[in-house]
Motif scaffolding. Structure first.
Motif, PDB file in Angstrom:
ATOM      1  N   LEU A 104       0.953  -1.282   0.127  1.00 24.87           N
ATOM      2  CA  LEU A 104      -0.028   0.090   0.114  1.00 24.87           C
ATOM      3  C   LEU A 104       0.859   1.246  -0.060  1.00 24.87           C
ATOM      4  CD1 LEU A 104      -2.606  -1.025   2.668  1.00 24.87           C
ATOM      5  CD2 LEU A 104      -3.003  -1.392   0.236  1.00 24.87           C
ATOM      6  N   GLU A 105       1.984   1.101   0.662  1.00 23.95           N
ATOM      7  CA  GLU A 105       2.646   2.475   0.833  1.00 23.95           C
ATOM      8  C   GLU A 105       4.189   2.229   0.372  1.00 23.95           C
ATOM      9  OE1 GLU A 105       2.609   3.408   5.043  1.00 23.95           O
ATOM     10  OE2 GLU A 105       0.316   3.746   5.026  1.00 23.95           O
ATOM     11  N   PRO A 106       4.754   2.701  -0.727  1.00 22.69           N
ATOM     12  CA  PRO A 106       6.016   2.279  -1.297  1.00 22.69           C
ATOM     13  C   PRO A 106       6.845   2.959  -0.307  1.00 22.69           C
ATOM     14  CG  PRO A 106       4.513   3.138  -2.854  1.00 22.69           C
ATOM     15  CD  PRO A 106       3.924   3.109  -1.690  1.00 22.69           C
ATOM     16  N   VAL A 107       6.700   4.061   0.384  1.00 23.59           N
ATOM     17  CA  VAL A 107       7.780   4.512   1.534  1.00 23.59           C
ATOM     18  C   VAL A 107       8.220   3.255   2.451  1.00 23.59           C
ATOM     19  CG1 VAL A 107       6.108   5.162   3.078  1.00 23.59           C
ATOM     20  CG2 VAL A 107       8.367   6.330   2.861  1.00 23.59           C
ATOM     21  N   GLN A 108       7.316   2.349   2.608  1.00 25.14           N
ATOM     22  CA  GLN A 108       7.571   1.438   3.642  1.00 25.14           C
ATOM     23  C   GLN A 108       8.843   0.570   3.239  1.00 25.14           C
ATOM     24  OE1 GLN A 108       6.332   0.235   6.580  1.00 25.14           O
ATOM     25  NE2 GLN A 108       5.031   1.938   6.755  1.00 25.14           N
ATOM     26  N   ALA A 109       9.101   0.358   2.054  1.00 23.21           N
ATOM     27  CA  ALA A 109      10.374  -0.269   1.313  1.00 23.21           C
ATOM     28  C   ALA A 109      11.712   0.664   1.695  1.00 23.21           C
ATOM     29  CB  ALA A 109      10.460  -0.329  -0.145  1.00 23.21           C
ATOM     30  N   ALA A 110      11.289   1.885   1.728  1.00 22.65           N
ATOM     31  CA  ALA A 110      12.514   2.799   2.418  1.00 22.65           C
ATOM     32  C   ALA A 110      12.913   2.698   3.928  1.00 22.65           C
ATOM     33  CB  ALA A 110      12.288   4.310   1.931  1.00 22.65           C
ATOM     34  N   TYR A 111      11.754   2.379   4.643  1.00 26.69           N
ATOM     35  CA  TYR A 111      11.709   2.309   5.881  1.00 26.69           C
ATOM     36  C   TYR A 111      12.393   0.746   6.379  1.00 26.69           C
ATOM     37  CZ  TYR A 111       8.317   6.192   6.473  1.00 26.69           C
ATOM     38  OH  TYR A 111       7.691   7.110   6.547  1.00 26.69           O
ATOM     39  N   LEU A 112      12.064  -0.192   5.333  1.00 27.88           N
ATOM     40  CA  LEU A 112      12.450  -1.543   5.676  1.00 27.88           C
ATOM     41  C   LEU A 112      14.083  -1.372   5.525  1.00 27.88           C
ATOM     42  CD1 LEU A 112      12.352  -4.571   6.003  1.00 27.88           C
ATOM     43  CD2 LEU A 112      11.473  -4.694   3.743  1.00 27.88           C
ATOM     44  N   PHE A 113      14.559  -0.620   4.406  1.00 28.56           N
ATOM     45  CA  PHE A 113      15.698  -0.520   4.089  1.00 28.56           C
ATOM     46  C   PHE A 113      16.559   0.317   5.279  1.00 28.56           C
ATOM     47  CE2 PHE A 113      19.502   1.463   1.673  1.00 28.56           C
ATOM     48  CZ  PHE A 113      20.057   0.469   1.308  1.00 28.56           C
ATOM     49  N   ALA A 114      15.962   1.264   5.697  1.00 30.97           N
ATOM     50  CA  ALA A 114      16.583   2.104   6.866  1.00 30.97           C
ATOM     51  C   ALA A 114      16.755   1.226   8.100  1.00 30.97           C
ATOM     52  CB  ALA A 114      15.502   3.400   7.334  1.00 30.97           C
ATOM     53  N   ALA A 115      15.703   0.417   8.420  1.00 36.06           N
ATOM     54  CA  ALA A 115      15.876  -0.547   9.556  1.00 36.06           C
ATOM     55  C   ALA A 115      16.730  -1.522   9.442  1.00 36.06           C
ATOM     56  CB  ALA A 115      14.623  -1.164   9.779  1.00 36.06           C
ATOM     57  N   TYR A 116      16.954  -1.933   8.136  1.00 32.36           N
ATOM     58  CA  TYR A 116      18.001  -2.864   7.706  1.00 32.36           C
ATOM     59  C   TYR A 116      19.245  -2.422   8.021  1.00 32.36           C
ATOM     60  CZ  TYR A 116      19.494  -6.963   4.871  1.00 32.36           C
ATOM     61  OH  TYR A 116      20.128  -8.130   4.340  1.00 32.36           O
ATOM     62  N   LEU A 117      19.265  -1.144   7.633  1.00 34.32           N
ATOM     63  CA  LEU A 117      20.856  -0.541   7.697  1.00 34.32           C
ATOM     64  C   LEU A 117      21.346  -0.265   9.305  1.00 34.32           C
ATOM     65  CD1 LEU A 117      21.126   1.805   4.766  1.00 34.32           C
ATOM     66  CD2 LEU A 117      22.350  -0.432   4.847  1.00 34.32           C
ATOM     67  N   LEU A 118      20.281   0.222   9.833  1.00 33.47           N
ATOM     68  CA  LEU A 118      20.589   0.728  11.364  1.00 33.47           C
ATOM     69  C   LEU A 118      20.859  -0.892  12.266  1.00 33.47           C
ATOM     70  CD1 LEU A 118      20.268   2.762  13.658  1.00 33.47           C
ATOM     71  CD2 LEU A 118      17.855   2.252  13.858  1.00 33.47           C
ATOM     72  N   LEU A 119      20.037  -1.576  11.946  1.00 33.64           N
ATOM     73  CA  LEU A 119      20.029  -2.802  12.644  1.00 33.64           C
ATOM     74  C   LEU A 119      21.496  -3.617  12.271  1.00 33.64           C
ATOM     75  CD1 LEU A 119      16.467  -4.138  12.735  1.00 33.64           C
ATOM     76  CD2 LEU A 119      17.619  -3.136  14.664  1.00 33.64           C
ATOM     77  N   ALA A 120      21.851  -3.420  11.152  1.00 34.91           N
ATOM     78  CA  ALA A 120      23.260  -4.140  10.838  1.00 34.91           C
ATOM     79  C   ALA A 120      24.443  -3.450  11.468  1.00 34.91           C
ATOM     80  CB  ALA A 120      23.335  -4.051   9.240  1.00 34.91           C
ATOM     81  N   LEU A 121      24.333  -2.374  11.918  1.00 38.30           N
ATOM     82  CA  LEU A 121      25.424  -1.806  12.384  1.00 38.30           C
ATOM     83  C   LEU A 121      26.032  -2.407  13.473  1.00 38.30           C
ATOM     84  CD1 LEU A 121      24.744   2.108  12.551  1.00 38.30           C
ATOM     85  CD2 LEU A 121      26.474   1.280  11.209  1.00 38.30           C
ATOM     86  N   PRO A 122      25.573  -3.053  14.576  1.00 35.24           N
ATOM     87  CA  PRO A 122      26.247  -3.673  15.359  1.00 35.24           C
ATOM     88  C   PRO A 122      26.924  -4.819  14.785  1.00 35.24           C
ATOM     89  CG  PRO A 122      24.020  -3.038  16.289  1.00 35.24           C
ATOM     90  CD  PRO A 122      24.169  -2.884  14.761  1.00 35.24           C
ATOM     91  N   PHE A 123      26.325  -5.443  13.910  1.00 32.87           N
ATOM     92  CA  PHE A 123      26.941  -6.805  13.349  1.00 32.87           C
ATOM     93  C   PHE A 123      28.180  -6.199  12.389  1.00 32.87           C
ATOM     94  CE2 PHE A 123      22.543  -7.812  13.887  1.00 32.87           C
ATOM     95  CZ  PHE A 123      22.676  -8.963  14.709  1.00 32.87           C
ATOM     96  N   PHE A 124      28.072  -4.900  12.050  1.00 29.98           N
ATOM     97  CA  PHE A 124      29.240  -4.486  11.123  1.00 29.98           C
ATOM     98  C   PHE A 124      30.671  -4.340  11.856  1.00 29.98           C
ATOM     99  CE2 PHE A 124      32.001  -1.000  10.201  1.00 29.98           C
ATOM    100  CZ  PHE A 124      32.105  -1.225   8.885  1.00 29.98           C
ATOM    101  N   PHE A 125      30.472  -3.799  13.124  1.00 26.89           N
ATOM    102  CA  PHE A 125      31.438  -3.798  14.120  1.00 26.89           C
ATOM    103  C   PHE A 125      31.839  -5.031  14.595  1.00 26.89           C
ATOM    104  CE2 PHE A 125      29.830   0.770  14.189  1.00 26.89           C
ATOM    105  CZ  PHE A 125      30.812   1.220  13.606  1.00 26.89           C
ATOM    106  N   SER A 126      30.911  -5.742  14.929  1.00 29.39           N
ATOM    107  CA  SER A 126      31.307  -7.142  15.474  1.00 29.39           C
ATOM    108  C   SER A 126      31.909  -8.036  14.551  1.00 29.39           C
ATOM    109  CB  SER A 126      29.899  -7.912  15.842  1.00 29.39           C
ATOM    110  OG  SER A 126      30.342  -9.301  16.100  1.00 29.39           O
ATOM    111  N   GLY A 127      31.713  -8.031  13.423  1.00 29.72           N
ATOM    112  CA  GLY A 127      32.345  -8.559  11.999  1.00 29.72           C
ATOM    113  C   GLY A 127      33.712  -7.811  11.975  1.00 29.72           C
ATOM    114  N   GLY A 128      33.527  -6.759  12.002  1.00 29.05           N
ATOM    115  CA  GLY A 128      34.946  -5.884  11.885  1.00 29.05           C
ATOM    116  C   GLY A 128      35.996  -6.611  12.817  1.00 29.05           C
ATOM    117  N   LEU A 129      35.531  -6.471  14.009  1.00 31.92           N
ATOM    118  CA  LEU A 129      36.605  -7.163  15.170  1.00 31.92           C
ATOM    119  C   LEU A 129      36.888  -8.573  14.527  1.00 31.92           C
ATOM    120  CD1 LEU A 129      37.818  -6.490  17.901  1.00 31.92           C
ATOM    121  CD2 LEU A 129      35.665  -7.685  18.808  1.00 31.92           C
ATOM    122  N   LEU A 130      36.149  -9.528  14.178  1.00 29.97           N
ATOM    123  CA  LEU A 130      36.350 -10.841  13.772  1.00 29.97           C
ATOM    124  C   LEU A 130      37.494 -10.781  12.378  1.00 29.97           C
ATOM    125  CD1 LEU A 130      36.351 -14.001  14.272  1.00 29.97           C
ATOM    126  CD2 LEU A 130      34.230 -13.758  13.094  1.00 29.97           C
ATOM    127  N   ALA A 131      37.085  -9.966  11.692  1.00 29.52           N
ATOM    128  CA  ALA A 131      38.002 -10.088  10.272  1.00 29.52           C
ATOM    129  C   ALA A 131      39.234  -9.383  10.625  1.00 29.52           C
ATOM    130  CB  ALA A 131      37.097  -9.020   9.168  1.00 29.52           C
TER     131      ALA A 131
END
Length: 813
Positions: A104-131
């Motif tokens: 119904l709301e195409p903007v929800q795809a942008a919200y999903l992407f924003a949530a995806y990026l925000l929630l991925a940040l902790p995993f980015f730093f965790s993966g960085g420590l391991l890498a």
């Protein structure tokens, strides 16, 4: 500082960060359960792996500087992980994401992407420590891999005992604060050992300042005054959000554990009588509602009110009780609703047993009605039981929002489930299933076909004569007889008395199908006749293929009763539903497609920088080496999600299955990686072939012998799942550290391999949901084995020779 002394702080930090990372991953599934309509395990794992893959890309760019890292740099990375975790738990509340509105709301795809990026940040730093640990200490890759996996296994189990005492957001905050102990110890030691202005002083001061601020912020978020900042609310479309707008409504009790949050809500305005006859004129009794994660209501009716339970006699669900008379015994399989209990009480049944999976809800049902209530997976209870019942009443209305349960795995309405219900019916017994009515006809067609197949398997000579479907204006009831009724007149009289229409009864006339609850045409009646005719003429496959929706009866290997979309038929469905986009709100599967498209784009962008950079270097990973890491990344993730789905079948709760599967996979693969860390590179080919073979055997046997596993008590089923995961997990843990050590020689090549592995895992985790829903678990297993086959083929085109002097491997195309 000796090399061993330098290694201990890094491994300590890696263990604590890995534990917090996996605790966050499990808690994120619980957050989605509460704030959205599904645990979205595939999305949670995809987010985690996206962060890991992004860290690989980043470190491929900065790899030359990583070798010079000291304690301050490690500490700063840990602090950034903790800070990003706090940002995720507070920032998610500010994103108005509701994936049910994607169509119904195409903007929800942008919200999903924003949530995806925000929630991925902790995993980015965790993966960085391991890498970074892999890059700076390649000789200890096995120990690094084991430490990471061991910490992850501890973290994945932590929410289990802690959730009853803390909410999900508070527990995420605690998980963010915990790893700060590692940099605190390291920085204190450095403070005593040298002046802050020396080498690495900038990183030291930045880590100390940022760590202090993060700790203060985390402690504040745990105070009662910050509740509005950290707490997450259910979707506005969930029943809890809706009824809280009623006056004089209040939540009187709340309990939570790994299964979910259970709220008991009292309101003078709650009424629930699905399938109520339009002839009923008496007031309905008040009810208290018990909600799981804000929805899936179970109603507790006030038996002492004037209406009592007598209203139930005027509902569609009671039609079966009318036919049986006064039943001697009734089994109620209660997934949501609660009408079945008043029906059984109003019938005067001599013995009533209720099954509900959640212990908290089972306790409330037992205390309210004084009936024997068993907190058990219904399929497991029936697999162990030898009891027989005059009536088996399955109440499963699905989500209160139509289409919101498209991603829900449910084994109560499969062919095997119907066979189990029929096995527990006494001679002359009856199965009752009531559901919401759909247009175009879909759910009733699927359940009719499933019931017919189950009857045929149990030896019924004329299965069609044993099935009757009645409907009201928004619900229908499926009646399945153990033995075909000799006369339909009593049933037709019940339909006439309650103003119910006949959707299906062998020999019934079309004039009975659209008399009281009138549609433009008797759609359901005609479609059921078409399906019956197709089965009689041996062309059922043609009917199921050509029908606009997926209405094929489902098995335990493809148990998604809310899934109806056929992607190739979307244009036809769009026109059939009046060219209205909101009609595609019927399916939560849209989130799978949107997320897969977004993840594919981002994964491609993540791989481009390291590939372009490595192409200009002498020491680079070969094409077949890249293919190897893509294959093992995809295969590992497809296998892991397969065990999550199988575990959900055996244990009933997806988050519990996710927890046990992750724990078993992480421990076993960590041990496999530790054992393989210094082994001969020739082990690569053998480990891949063995992993594919053992995976096929364990997962295949779990599916083949599912009934035997179901008959075990809960601890036994959990042990079987852990063993089934551990056996292939040990073998699946070998290829990655071996490949990192022997196929990726340079630091940039290692980063590229890390990114490739992560990107393949991201896409595979999302793709696994689509494969499971659209094709079933057997195809998901085939996809996992095929991915390992791709990795094995890639190795066949890469000749490995051992340099015994330097203990390295030369790659030749």
């Amino acid at each position: 500082m000796t090399p061993a002394d330098r290694q201990i702080p890094i491994l300590t930090a890696l263990f604590l960060v890995s534990a917090s990372t996996l605790a966050f991953e499990v808690l994120l599934a619980r957050v989605f359960c509460l704030s959205q309509w599904n645990h979205l395990s595939f999305l949670v794992i995809s987010i985690a792996l996206f962060g890991f893959a992004a860290s690989g890309t980043f470190f491929s760019v900065v790899s030359p500087a990583v070798e010079r890292w000291r304690g301050g740099h490690w500490s700063l990375l840990v602090v950034l992980f903790s800070a990003s975790l706090l940002a995720a738990v507070t920032g998610l509340r500010q994103i108005p994401l509701d994936y049910h509105r994607l169509s119904l709301e195409p903007v929800q795809a942008a919200y999903l992407f924003a949530a995806y990026l925000l929630l991925a940040l902790p995993f980015f730093f965790s993966g960085g420590l391991l890498a970074a640990a892999y890059m700076t200490q390649p000789r200890h890759s096995g120990m690094i891999y084991f430490t990471s996996m061991a910490g992850s296994a501890v973290g994945v189990l932590l929410p289990w005992p802690l959730l009853p005492f803390f909410g999900e957001p508070s527990l995420i905050v605690i998980a963010a604060i915990g790893p700060l102990a590692a940099p605190a110890i390291t920085l204190t030691a450095e403070w005593r050992r040298r002046a802050t202005g020396g080498h690495g002083g900038g990183a030291f001061r930045a880590a100390a300042a940022a760590g202090t601020l993060t700790l203060v912020a985390g402690l504040w978020l745990l105070t009662p005054g910050s509740e509005r900042v950290r707490e997450l609310n259910p979707s506005e479309f969930k029943l809890l959000s809706q009824i809280q707008s009623f006056p004089d409504t209040r939540v009187v009790a709340t309990s939570r554990d790994i299964r979910g949050r259970v709220d008991r809500v009292e309101s003078p305005h709650l009424r629930f009588a699905p399938g109520l006859s339009l002839k009923h004129t008496e007031p309905l009794p008040q009810a208290t509602v018990v909600l799981t994660d804000g929805d899936r209501p179970v109603l507790l009716y006030d038996r002492n009110s004037a209406a009592g339970v007598s209203f139930a006699r005027d509902t569609l669900s009671y039609a079966g009780y009318d036919l049986v008379g006064r039943p001697g015994s009734v089994l109620i399989v209660l997934s949501g609703g609660g009408l079945a209990v008043p029906c059984a009480l109003a019938s005067g049944a001599a013995r009533i047993r209720v099954l509900h999976l959640n212990p908290h809800i089972a306790d409330q049902l037992r205390a309210h009605y004084g009936l024997p209530v068993t907190a058990e997976t219904p399929r497991s209870y029936l697999a162990r039981s030898a009891e027989h019942f005059d009536i088996v009443h399955v109440e499963n209305w699905g989500a209160t929002m139509p289409g919101a349960d498209a991603l829900e795995q449910d084994h109560l309405l499969t062919i095997e489930a119907f066979s189990e219900y029929l096995r527990h019916l006494s001679p002359g017994g009856l199965l009752i299933v009531s559901r919401r009515l759909r247009l175009p006809p879909a759910d009733s067609l699927r359940l009719w076909a499933a019931a017919r197949e189950a009857l045929a398997r149990t030896g019924a000579p004329h299965p069609e004569r044993c099935i009757v479907i009645l409907r009201g204006w928004d619900t229908y009831t499926l009646l399945v007889f153990r033995e075909a009724p000799a006369d339909l007149l009593p049933l037709l009289e019940i339909a006439r008395r309650g103003n119910f229409d006949v959707v299906y009864a062998r020999g019934a006339d079309e004039s009975l199908s659209n008399r009281y609850n009138v549609f433009d045409a008797p759609y359901h009646f005609r479609e059921h006749l078409r399906l019956e005719s197709a089965l009689s003429n041996g062309v059922a496959d043609d009917y199921l293929r050509d029908y606009v929706l997926d209405v094929a009866p489902q098995s335990d290997r493809q148990p998604f009763p809310g899934h109806f979309l056929k992607w190739p038929r979307l244009p036809d469905l769009y026109r059939m539903l009046g060219s209205r986009l909101h009609a595609f709100g019927l399916s939560g599967e849209v989130v799978v497609a949107v997320t897969l498209a977004e993840a594919a784009l981002v994964s491609a962008l993540l791989l481009l920088p390291p590939l372009r950079m490595i192409s200009r270097k002498k020491e680079k990973i070969s094409f077949h080496g890249m293919l190897f890491f893509l294959g093992i990344g995809g295969g590992f993730m497809l296998a892991e999600l397969l065990f999550v789905y199988l575990g959900t079948f055996f244990l009933g709760e997806p988050v519990i299955s996710l927890t046990l599967t992750l724990a078993g996979t992480l421990v076993s693969s960590g041990l496999g990686g530790l054992w393989a860390g210094r082994r001969n590179p020739a082990l690569l080919r053998g480990s891949l072939a063995a992993a594919a073979l053992v995976l096929s055997l364990t997962a295949g046997n779990l599916m083949v012998f599912s009934s035997q596993v179901l008959s075990l008590p809960v601890p036994g089923r959990g042990i079987v799942l852990l063993l089934a995961v551990a056996l292939p997990g040990f073998l699946m843990g070998m290829p990655f550290p071996l490949g990192m050590r022997h196929l990726a020689q340079s630091l940039p090549a290692k980063s590229c391999a890390w990114a490739a592995n992560g990107c393949a895992s991201v896409l595979a985790s999302i793709l696994s949901a689509q494969i499971a829903i659209g094709a079933g678990f057997a195809w998901l297993l085939a996809a996992a084995v095929a991915a390992y086959g791709v990795a094995l083929l890639a190795l066949q085109n890469t000749r490995l020779t051992i340099d015994t002097k330097n203990n390295t491997v030369m790659q030749q195309r």
